[in-house]
Design an enzyme around this catalytic site. Structure first.
Site, PDB file in Angstrom:
ATOM      1  N   ASP A   1       0.840  -1.206   0.000  1.00 23.57           N
ATOM      2  CA  ASP A   1       0.000   0.000   0.000  1.00 23.57           C
ATOM      3  C   ASP A   1       0.872   1.253   0.000  1.00 23.57           C
ATOM      4  OD1 ASP A   1      -3.260   0.230   1.101  1.00 23.57           O
ATOM      5  OD2 ASP A   1      -2.044   2.052   0.885  1.00 23.57           O
TER       6      ASP A   1
ATOM      7  N   ASP B   1       4.004   1.950  -4.370  1.00 26.07           N
ATOM      8  CA  ASP B   1       3.152   2.685  -5.302  1.00 26.07           C
ATOM      9  C   ASP B   1       2.979   1.765  -6.511  1.00 26.07           C
ATOM     10  OD1 ASP B   1       1.970   4.242  -7.208  1.00 26.07           O
ATOM     11  OD2 ASP B   1       3.232   6.002  -6.857  1.00 26.07           O
TER      12      ASP B   1
ATOM     13  N   TYR C   1     -12.639   6.642 -15.240  1.00 23.06           N
ATOM     14  CA  TYR C   1     -12.721   5.505 -14.313  1.00 23.06           C
ATOM     15  C   TYR C   1     -13.492   4.348 -14.945  1.00 23.06           C
ATOM     16  CZ  TYR C   1     -13.981   2.995  -9.975  1.00 23.06           C
ATOM     17  OH  TYR C   1     -14.170   2.049  -8.994  1.00 23.06           O
TER      18      TYR C   1
ATOM     19  N   LYS D   1     -11.950   0.655 -15.783  1.00 27.14           N
ATOM     20  CA  LYS D   1     -12.492  -0.578 -15.200  1.00 27.14           C
ATOM     21  C   LYS D   1     -12.976  -1.537 -16.301  1.00 27.14           C
ATOM     22  CE  LYS D   1     -11.862   0.259 -10.774  1.00 27.14           C
ATOM     23  NZ  LYS D   1     -10.829  -0.479 -10.025  1.00 27.14           N
TER      24      LYS D   1
HETATM   25  N1  LIG Z   1     -15.955   1.605  -2.744  1.00 29.89           N
HETATM   26  C1  LIG Z   1     -16.716   1.323  -3.796  1.00 29.89           C
HETATM   27  O1  LIG Z   1     -17.923   1.616  -3.821  1.00 29.89           O
HETATM   28  C2  LIG Z   1     -16.122   0.594  -4.976  1.00 29.89           C
HETATM   29  C3  LIG Z   1     -16.988   0.098  -5.957  1.00 29.89           C
HETATM   30  C4  LIG Z   1     -16.462  -0.581  -7.060  1.00 29.89           C
HETATM   31  C5  LIG Z   1     -15.098  -0.775  -7.166  1.00 29.89           C
HETATM   32  N2  LIG Z   1     -14.274  -0.272  -6.200  1.00 29.89           N
HETATM   33  C6  LIG Z   1     -12.830  -0.503  -6.366  1.00 29.89           C
HETATM   34  O2  LIG Z   1     -12.356  -1.210  -5.229  1.00 29.89           O
HETATM   35  C7  LIG Z   1     -11.009  -0.843  -4.968  1.00 29.89           C
HETATM   36  C8  LIG Z   1     -10.875  -0.361  -3.527  1.00 29.89           C
HETATM   37  O3  LIG Z   1     -11.760   0.726  -3.329  1.00 29.89           O
HETATM   38  P1  LIG Z   1     -12.000   1.362  -1.878  1.00 29.89           P
HETATM   39  O4  LIG Z   1     -13.276   2.087  -1.939  1.00 29.89           O
HETATM   40  O5  LIG Z   1     -11.793   0.331  -0.829  1.00 29.89           O
HETATM   41  O6  LIG Z   1     -10.801   2.439  -1.846  1.00 29.89           O
HETATM   42  P2  LIG Z   1     -10.092   3.162  -0.607  1.00 29.89           P
HETATM   43  O7  LIG Z   1      -9.727   4.517  -1.091  1.00 29.89           O
HETATM   44  O8  LIG Z   1     -10.897   3.024   0.638  1.00 29.89           O
HETATM   45  O9  LIG Z   1      -8.749   2.309  -0.414  1.00 29.89           O
HETATM   46  C9  LIG Z   1      -7.808   2.258  -1.451  1.00 29.89           C
HETATM   47  C10 LIG Z   1      -6.491   1.747  -0.886  1.00 29.89           C
HETATM   48  O10 LIG Z   1      -5.551   1.712  -1.967  1.00 29.89           O
HETATM   49  C11 LIG Z   1      -4.377   2.411  -1.592  1.00 29.89           C
HETATM   50  N3  LIG Z   1      -3.777   3.005  -2.791  1.00 29.89           N
HETATM   51  C12 LIG Z   1      -4.251   4.039  -3.521  1.00 29.89           C
HETATM   52  N4  LIG Z   1      -3.401   4.317  -4.531  1.00 29.89           N
HETATM   53  C13 LIG Z   1      -2.388   3.422  -4.436  1.00 29.89           C
HETATM   54  C14 LIG Z   1      -1.210   3.208  -5.184  1.00 29.89           C
HETATM   55  N5  LIG Z   1      -0.884   3.979  -6.232  1.00 29.89           N
HETATM   56  N6  LIG Z   1      -0.374   2.209  -4.807  1.00 29.89           N
HETATM   57  C15 LIG Z   1      -0.677   1.428  -3.736  1.00 29.89           C
HETATM   58  N7  LIG Z   1      -1.778   1.604  -2.976  1.00 29.89           N
HETATM   59  C16 LIG Z   1      -2.621   2.593  -3.331  1.00 29.89           C
HETATM   60  C17 LIG Z   1      -4.820   3.441  -0.576  1.00 29.89           C
HETATM   61  O11 LIG Z   1      -3.754   3.854   0.261  1.00 29.89           O
HETATM   62  C18 LIG Z   1      -5.890   2.654   0.186  1.00 29.89           C
HETATM   63  O12 LIG Z   1      -5.331   1.864   1.209  1.00 29.89           O
HETATM   64  C19 LIG Z   1     -10.645   0.209  -6.029  1.00 29.89           C
HETATM   65  O13 LIG Z   1     -10.016  -0.417  -7.122  1.00 29.89           O
HETATM   66  C20 LIG Z   1     -12.000   0.761  -6.438  1.00 29.89           C
HETATM   67  O14 LIG Z   1     -11.980   1.317  -7.735  1.00 29.89           O
HETATM   68  C21 LIG Z   1     -14.749   0.401  -5.116  1.00 29.89           C
END
Ligand SMILES: NC(=O)c1ccc[n+]([C@@H]2O[C@H](COP(=O)([O-])OP(=O)(O)OC[C@H]3O[C@@H](n4cnc5c(N)ncnc54)[C@H](O)[C@@H]3O)[C@@H](O)[C@H]2O)c1
Length: 274
Positions: A41, A67, A164, A168
């Site tokens: 992370d 990253d 986005y 996806k």
């Molecule tokens: N929350 C939703 O409703 C939802 C719906 C569909 C898909 N998603 C997908 O699920 C995944 C997680 O979403 P979430 O809502 O839990 O996000 P979040 O923002 O709560 O958590 C994302 C995590 O990824 C880490 N991160 C961000 N950029 C990074 C990088 N460049 N390198 C390494 N780590 C990195 C952040 O530090 C964090 O710990 C994403 O791919 C998002 O697109 C989320």
């Protein structure tokens, strides 16, 4: 292997973005089922805190500040994982999102080139970089499972997030290409969640916006990160040994409803964030 035997003891799993939100729930689910978890992370503090918690609970874990948009850092993550645990069985490409500290959501006519590029890089290129680096290791052992994180927006774009949604959708296609190329040794599947209740979800949308989006969800609620994590665990484990190239819709019925062609869905989609 049957569901009752789901056991990840002895397996090593990397979860990108594994310290918060959905990724955190996936890390916890994998650990609870016996896997050794590598939390890769950008947020080193949160990743270290979770690894420390796992260690206190008696499970070996590793936090690697990574990253995932940077090939050198992805390679270093793989190197450290192999140095400490000697194998990688599971990769969950979870890191991503519609916005972040250095990029913003934006409509087609106003999104900047930088925001477009970053959205593509954080979601799509990161999935490629991690899958290539880890895939090479798995291929040598002729075994592994990769779980990618797509989104409902891959099939039903929400207005205001073209970059986005496109990223996806590309992950869906990449998942199928990967499944084809990496068979029969490595399985590759993806999750396509609808709205999931994470801190980011509530931060980015007001109550009215959330209500409007949920009015199009037959189950009438957001998903919980743990519900997504359980599906990721199933796909990561040998229990799903005959499943590859699959995209699992998990969205409270929203895909089904939109295919119904209801006008109220289209209205809400037009009013979505952006
Ligand atoms: N929350 C939703 O409703 C939802 C719906 C569909 C898909 N998603 C997908 O699920 C995944 C997680 O979403 P979430 O809502 O839990 O996000 P979040 O923002 O709560 O958590 C994302 C995590 O990824 C880490 N991160 C961000 N950029 C990074 C990088 N460049 N390198 C390494 N780590 C990195 C952040 O530090 C964090 O710990 C994403 O791919 C998002 O697109 C989320």
């Amino acid at each position: 292997m049957r569901l009752k035997d789901l056991d990840m003891e002895g397996k090593v799993a990397i979860v990108t973005g594994g310290s918060q939100g959905i990724g955190r729930a996936i890390s916890v689910a994998l650990r609870t089922s016996g896997a050794t978890v590598v939390i890769a992370d950008l947020d080193e503090e949160a990743a270290t805190a979770l690894a420390t918690q796992f260690a206190a609970e008696g499970s070996e874990a590793l936090a690697v500040r990574t990253d995932v948009t940077r090939a050198d850092q992805v390679n270093e993550m793989v190197r450290r994982t192999l140095a400490q645990f000697g194998r990688i069985d599971v990769l969950v490409n979870n890191a991503g999102g519609a916005s972040g500290s250095n990029f913003r959501i934006g409509r087609l006519l106003s999104i900047s080139e930088t925001d477009w590029d970053m959205t593509m890089t954080v979601n799509l290129k990161s999935t490629f970089l991690c899958s290539q680096a880890v895939g090479r290791v798995m291929w040598e052992r002729q075994s592994g499972s990769i779980v990618n994180m797509a989104s409902i927006t891959a099939s039903i774009p929400w207005a205001g997030m073209p970059a986005y949604s496109a990223a996806k959708a590309a992950i869906v296609s990449l998942t199928r290409s990967m499944a084809l190329e990496l068979a029969p040794y490595i399985r590759v599947n993806a999750l396509a969640p609808g709205l999931v209740e994470t801190p980011r979800t509530s931060r980015n949308r007001g109550p009215e916006q959330l209500d409007q989006l949920l009015s199009n969800v037959p189950m009438q609620r957001m998903g919980q990160p743990e519900e997504i994590a359980d599906i990721a665990l199933y796909l990561a484990s040998d229990v799903s040994g005959w499943i590859t190239g699959n995209i699992v819709d998990c969205n409270g019925g929203q895909v089904w409803m939109s295919r119904d062609g209801r006008p109220e869905f289209r209205d809400a989609a037009r009013a979505a964030p952006g």
